[in-house]
Design a protein around this motif. Structure first.
Motif, PDB file in Angstrom:
ATOM      1  N   VAL A   1       0.836  -1.207   0.000  1.00  0.00           N
ATOM      2  CA  VAL A   1       0.000   0.000   0.000  1.00  0.00           C
ATOM      3  C   VAL A   1       0.864   1.247   0.000  1.00  0.00           C
ATOM      4  O   VAL A   1       0.570   2.232  -0.694  1.00  0.00           O
TER       5      VAL A   1
ATOM      6  N   GLY B   1       2.521   1.896  -3.454  1.00  0.00           N
ATOM      7  CA  GLY B   1       1.552   2.460  -4.392  1.00  0.00           C
ATOM      8  C   GLY B   1       1.517   1.721  -5.714  1.00  0.00           C
ATOM      9  O   GLY B   1       1.729   0.503  -5.779  1.00  0.00           O
ATOM     10  N   GLN B   2       1.272   2.483  -6.796  1.00  0.00           N
ATOM     11  CA  GLN B   2       0.981   1.893  -8.108  1.00  0.00           C
ATOM     12  C   GLN B   2       2.267   1.418  -8.789  1.00  0.00           C
ATOM     13  O   GLN B   2       2.707   1.968  -9.802  1.00  0.00           O
TER      14      GLN B   2
ATOM     15  N   ILE C   1       2.637  -5.112  -7.392  1.00  0.00           N
ATOM     16  CA  ILE C   1       1.234  -5.537  -7.345  1.00  0.00           C
ATOM     17  C   ILE C   1       1.072  -6.912  -7.974  1.00  0.00           C
ATOM     18  O   ILE C   1       0.344  -7.781  -7.468  1.00  0.00           O
TER      19      ILE C   1
ATOM     20  N   GLN D   1      -7.337  -0.596   0.403  1.00  0.00           N
ATOM     21  CA  GLN D   1      -6.464   0.223  -0.442  1.00  0.00           C
ATOM     22  C   GLN D   1      -5.746  -0.630  -1.484  1.00  0.00           C
ATOM     23  O   GLN D   1      -5.540  -0.194  -2.623  1.00  0.00           O
TER      24      GLN D   1
ATOM     25  N   LEU E   1      -5.731  -0.422  -5.699  1.00  0.00           N
ATOM     26  CA  LEU E   1      -4.548  -0.501  -6.557  1.00  0.00           C
ATOM     27  C   LEU E   1      -4.732  -1.555  -7.647  1.00  0.00           C
ATOM     28  O   LEU E   1      -4.384  -1.341  -8.809  1.00  0.00           O
TER      29      LEU E   1
ATOM     30  N   ARG F   1      -7.261  -0.179 -10.304  1.00  0.00           N
ATOM     31  CA  ARG F   1      -6.669   0.828 -11.187  1.00  0.00           C
ATOM     32  C   ARG F   1      -5.698   0.192 -12.180  1.00  0.00           C
ATOM     33  O   ARG F   1      -5.607   0.608 -13.333  1.00  0.00           O
ATOM     34  N   SER F   2      -4.970  -0.812 -11.725  1.00  0.00           N
ATOM     35  CA  SER F   2      -4.042  -1.511 -12.616  1.00  0.00           C
ATOM     36  C   SER F   2      -4.807  -2.198 -13.742  1.00  0.00           C
ATOM     37  O   SER F   2      -4.411  -2.152 -14.913  1.00  0.00           O
TER      38      SER F   2
END
Length: 1018
Positions: free
Chosen positions: A86, A89-90, A95, A127, A131, A134-135
């Motif tokens: 988390v 992040g992106q 991920i 959260q 992620l 959004r991916s």
């Protein structure tokens, strides 16, 4: 001295006082410059500090991220790894590794972490889910996307979380789902679907995305606000995707449809306005097409409230879309003018042929929302919405549900508004399937009870509280207007001998009440000084119509009912008049003034204004051009004469003999009146006086001064030639009423020039007040004015075809047994041609559902399209002399009266009062006294014969003999008792010998007028 570091920033202070050579302004300017320099330096220093802080932050973040990567590697599926995920992040690599590790460990191990870490795990997993989401939205076809979707499917499946964690699992699933919804779950899923090309519909990610779209509907209960929220978001974000059915795998499409809770569609009801308003035009189109494809096969399953909501959603969507948005791109340009002129190949123009130009100008002057370029697949699917099969199914499933039935009315109204090219077919289908039952239902259960249009509620017309009453009323006007097109008078009045034939759904009492209601509405909308509100504002509700469109629909139905009443009256004498609401004298004066104001410009545009444009500029002219029957006919004729006189004054035209030098002099041979008139008057301004000189057989000019009479003689002779049916330009029906020859040669350029010339000549007659003893067929006169023709009009043109269409309309069996298609056969000089009534009409069979549309198209072709070019040419010539907006004050029967006088008893007192005498005669001379005594004993036929003998027309002018130009005159013709009376019709002059007694006078006068004797040139 070397300055200390920073001394250059110190303020310079001058202790020696101001120099006498330095002005006060220079000191101020110097101080301002120094201050600006200090501020600039300060900003540089602050920016440098921020930049250094940012760079240090980047360096520290890189170090921290590197440390967190190390910590993540040591505990990928643990709480530390989750926390690092988390915080980082992106990062697609991190991920992806986390998703892979989670799936390898299995869903039980993954979810069981909650029992150890409780809320910490829940906060972090929400959260992490975002992620993942959004991916997927950014790269739905990446190698890791499927893993991300599998993890999300576990987290958003209440079944899975409950199996592993018990009842707590359901709460966790609700919590995560709500978090993702608040962070654009549906927008991100929509982005993912849109990012996958249509040709890649077998992508393994798509089935998982479909599951995520529908999983909230099992997570939340239907009574929860989250359930409704998800339903709204599904419609806004998912069902607005271009070609959605083509983007999904075959097995995923039914899964999506079955999992969208259409049974709970009524939950959308209060949110429909906001939902629709939030969408772009293109999104509205795709939403309509997609939900129709998904929902329509299941109408029987979702009757009642869900179906009603579905129909209201469609109504709102259609009301918010630009007109003709569903037409093919190549058809839009052609349809642009007809959107306002209503004059495409399958419908009548509201203003007549010349209005097409003004309609194009009107359309181009309006700000139009750009129409989206829709793909062929979307257009193909959209075409099923107004199809006969679809309308049929809707009528069936709403029959037992009142709430869905009224929603269907709004749907059909909105559909016709947004897609006018399908309007006739939709209405015809409804009429065939629902018959008069729907018309009666709409009127008796909705319109009759409505306060709008009632005499006692004239002020409630635009009250928002009455918004729900408009849809039934407006659809009823559309439906009944369409019904009248194919309704014979026997059906209208209920006099048909065939007991199985349909009847007028209205009783005559209901029709009187309904038409008065429509008249009140129309008059209130035209009789408004501020027309801006009418043009821009409109009805609030599911069907969003401007007041201008409301007025147009009301007016069209009103005109159709009035046309029936004009042919065969069924209303009280003053039923159509609004004179109780206005001061007639003030109305006339104001209308004349407003017309003068419009005509002051030298531009041609005022003569080409449409009825809609006129209504926007002048309330009185708006009434006269749109609902003229609201004003008494005699008043309108008086206004027409005022218009003509004002036009003459504006042009400097006079009939006084002393200005004869202003006339256009034209020579005409006695044996070639028509041809010479055509050759010499085609380009002449016929508003000005014309001096006709006849050339005899020897080539010599005939003696005589044209004071107007010689022109009338020329005009009378010309009419006899050009309206002779042997010339091929005109045909006559069984009532000897003329109409243009529909054959192809009559539409050739040379023939059209003749029609144009004849129109100009008749315009000259109307301009001068000369009556013409010729009768035109009503359907042709209707073309002048842009009025609708009715099926009954066909009886006077082609009785055999009319009887065939009536047989088809009442045929009790299957019309397909008759092997008819949408074509019409035309026989010209022994050669038969087949013409399609609609594109590919030869391959479209006439069925029970579409037979009314077929009847309308055949009638329209024969009554309108076949004489379209001829009528336009004729009207173009007429409009050069008579302003089109003047003629729109009358219907076809009234125009015939303007042309040829009123078919009414001859008032001898009025004739005597407006008779001039010449020679030895005056009002008290014995022969004149005897003449009036004899004529007073004549029956109406003999009086008409006398009038025809003297004036060439058997009908008196509408406003009395004071309008006869020149006045009726009697002149002494000597004392020869054996001589018959003669006449000079060119000057309306009776030449009457001095007979010794009444018996002799009666004998000679009847002999002359009944035998057609004696036009005398002397």
């Amino acid at each position: 001295m070397i300055p200390v570091f920073g001394d250059e920033n110190r303020r310079k202070i001058n202790l020696g006082g101001a120099s006498s050579a330095t002005s006060h302004q220079a000191i101020l300017d110097q101080a301002r410059a120094e201050r600006n320099e200090r501020q600039k330096l300060k900003r540089k220093q602050e920016s440098a500090v921020k930049l250094q802080a940012w760079w240090r932050g980047i360096q520290e973040a890189q170090v921290a991220r590197k440390e967190m990567r190390g910590m993540f590697d040591e505990d990928v599926t643990g709480i530390t790894g989750l926390r690092c995920l988390v915080l980082i992040g992106q990062d697609e690599e991190i991920i992806g590794r986390w998703s892979s590790a989670v799936m390898q460990g299995g869903e039980d191990q993954f979810l069981s972490a909650f029992t150890v870490y409780q809320n910490s795990w829940l906060v972090l997993i929400r959260q992490a889910s975002l992620l993942l989401l959004r991916s997927v939205a950014q790269s739905p076809q990446s190698p890791n996307a499927q893993l991300h979707l599998q993890v999300l499917s576990i987290l958003l499946s209440s079944t899975t979380t409950k199996r592993v964690l018990g009842s707590t699992g359901t709460e966790i699933c609700v919590n995560i789902t709500q978090y993702l919804i608040n962070h654009n779950l549906y927008d991100l899923l929509s982005q993912a679907i849109r990012s996958i090309p249509v040709e890649a519909k077998n992508s393994p990610a798509l089935p998982l995305i479909v599951n995520l779209v529908t999983s909230p509907f099992t997570t939340f209960t239907p009574t929860s606000p989250q359930f409704t929220q998800c339903l709204c978001l599904t419609f806004v974000s998912i069902l607005t995707i271009l070609q959605l059915p083509n983007r999904l795998p075959i097995d995923s499409l039914p899964r999506l449809i079955s999992r969208i809770p259409f049974a709970n569609l009524d939950l959308l009801e209060p949110h429909i306005p906001t939902l629709v308003d939030s969408l772009s035009t293109e999104a509205k189109v795709h939403l309509a097409v997609n939900i129709h494809m998904f929902f329509s096969p299941h109408y029987q399953k979702y009757t009642g409230k869900p179906l009603a909501t579905y129909l209201r959603l469609f109504s709102r969507l259609f009301g918010a879309l630009p007109v003709s948005v569903f037409d093919r791109p190549e058809d839009r340009a052609a349809h642009a003018a007809s959107t306002w002129a209503r004059d495409d190949e399958d419908s009548d123009n509201e203003d007549g042929p010349i209005a097409r130009v003004s309609a194009v100008m009107d359309f181009n002057s309006r700000p139009q929302e750009p129409l989206p370029q829709l793909d062929a697949k979307t257009l193909q699917r959209a075409a099923k919405i107004p199809s006969t099969a679809h309308i049929t199914s809707l009528l069936k499933v709403t029959q037992s549900s009142p709430v869905a039935r009224i929603a269907l009315i709004s749907f059909l109204l909105a559909l016709n508004n947004v897609w006018p090219s399908h309007k006739d077919r939709v209405l015809s289908t409804v009429l065939v399937l629902a018959g008069g039952g729907l018309v009666r239902e709409l009127y008796r259960e909705h319109v009759r009870r409505s306060p709008i249009g009632k005499d006692e509620n004239s002020g409630a017309l635009m009250d928002p509280a009455n918004a729900s009453s408009w849809s039934p009323l407006l659809f009823l006007t559309d439906l009944y207007t369409q019904a009248l097109l194919t309704m014979g008078d026997d059906e209208f009045f209920g006099t048909a001998t065939n007991t199985s034939a349909p009847r007028n759904p209205f009783t005559l009492d209901e029709l009187r009440s309904f038409s008065r209601q429509l008249l009140n509405i129309a008059f209130a909308l035209y009789w408004r000084d501020d027309q801006t509100h009418v043009q821009e504002a409109g009805i609030a509700g599911d069907v969003q119509c401007t007041w201008e469109l409301v007025r147009e629909k009301i007016t069209k139905c009103l005109l159709a009912i009035h046309a029936r009443d004009s042919r065969r009256s069924f209303t009280p004498p003053d039923h159509w008049l609004v004179t109780s609401q206005i001061d007639v004298q003030s109305f006339v004066e104001a209308a004349v003034f407003e017309e003068q104001q419009l005509s002051k410009t030298d531009d041609i545009l005022p003569r080409m204004l449409s009825k809609r444009q006129i209504a926007g500029m002048s309330p009185r002219l708006g009434v006269l051009n749109n609902i003229p029957f609201a004003i008494p006919f005699e008043v309108r004729v008086s206004i027409f004469r005022h218009f003509v006189m004002n036009d003459m004054m504006a042009r400097g035209v006079t009939r006084h003999p002393m200005f004869i030098h202003q006339k256009t002099r034209v020579q005409v041979r006695r044996g070639s009146v028509a041809q010479d008139g055509f050759d010499r008057l085609t380009d002449v301004d016929l508003h000005s006086p014309i001096e006709i000189t006849f050339i005899d057989q020897f080539g010599q000019e005939e003696a005589g001064i044209d004071g107007g009479g010689v022109f009338k003689e020329f005009f009378t002779s010309l009419c006899k030639e050009v309206f002779d049916t042997d010339r091929g330009l005109w045909l006559a029906n069984k009532k000897n009423e003329l109409y243009p020859n529909p054959h192809a040669y009559a539409s050739e350029p040379h023939s059209l020039n003749w029609y144009r010339f004849i129109g100009r000549i008749l315009g000259k007659a109307m301009y001068e007040g000369i009556l013409v003893d010729v009768a035109f067929a009503g359907f042709f006169l209707a073309k002048w004015l842009g009025k609708q023709s009715f099926l009954d009009d066909l009886a006077s043109l082609d009785p055999e075809l009319y009887n065939g269409l009536i047989f088809l309309k009442h045929y009790p069996g299957n019309p397909e047994e008759l092997s008819l298609n949408f074509t019409v056969a035309i026989d010209e000089f022994g050669v038969t041609r087949t013409i399609d009534l609609i594109p590919n009409g030869s391959s479209i069979s006439v069925t029970r559902e579409n037979r009314l549309h077929y009847i309308y198209l055949v009638s329209h072709y024969r009554l309108s399209k076949q004489i379209k070019l001829q009528s336009e040419a004729f009207f173009e010539g007429l409009s050069e002399i008579i302003d089109p907006k003047w003629l729109r004050m009358f219907n076809q029967q009234e125009v015939q009266v303007l042309l040829g006088g009123v078919n009414a008893p001859i008032d001898l007192d009025d004739l005597r009062q407006h008779t001039n005498y010449g020679g030895l005669y005056d009002n008290n001379e014995p022969t004149i006294v005897a003449f009036w005594k004899v004529v007073n004993t004549f029956d109406q036929e003999q009086r008409r014969a006398l009038l025809r003998f003297v004036t060439s027309c058997s009908r008196p002018p509408l406003l009395g003999f004071k309008e006869l130009v020149p006045n009726f005159s009697i002149r002494d013709a000597g004392s020869d008792q054996d001589r018959l009376p003669t006449s000079s019709t060119c000057v309306n002059l009776l030449k009457l010998p001095r007979y010794p007694n009444e018996r002799k006078l009666r004998e000679k006068l009847l002999q002359a007028i009944m035998s057609g004797a004696g036009f005398d040139l002397s």
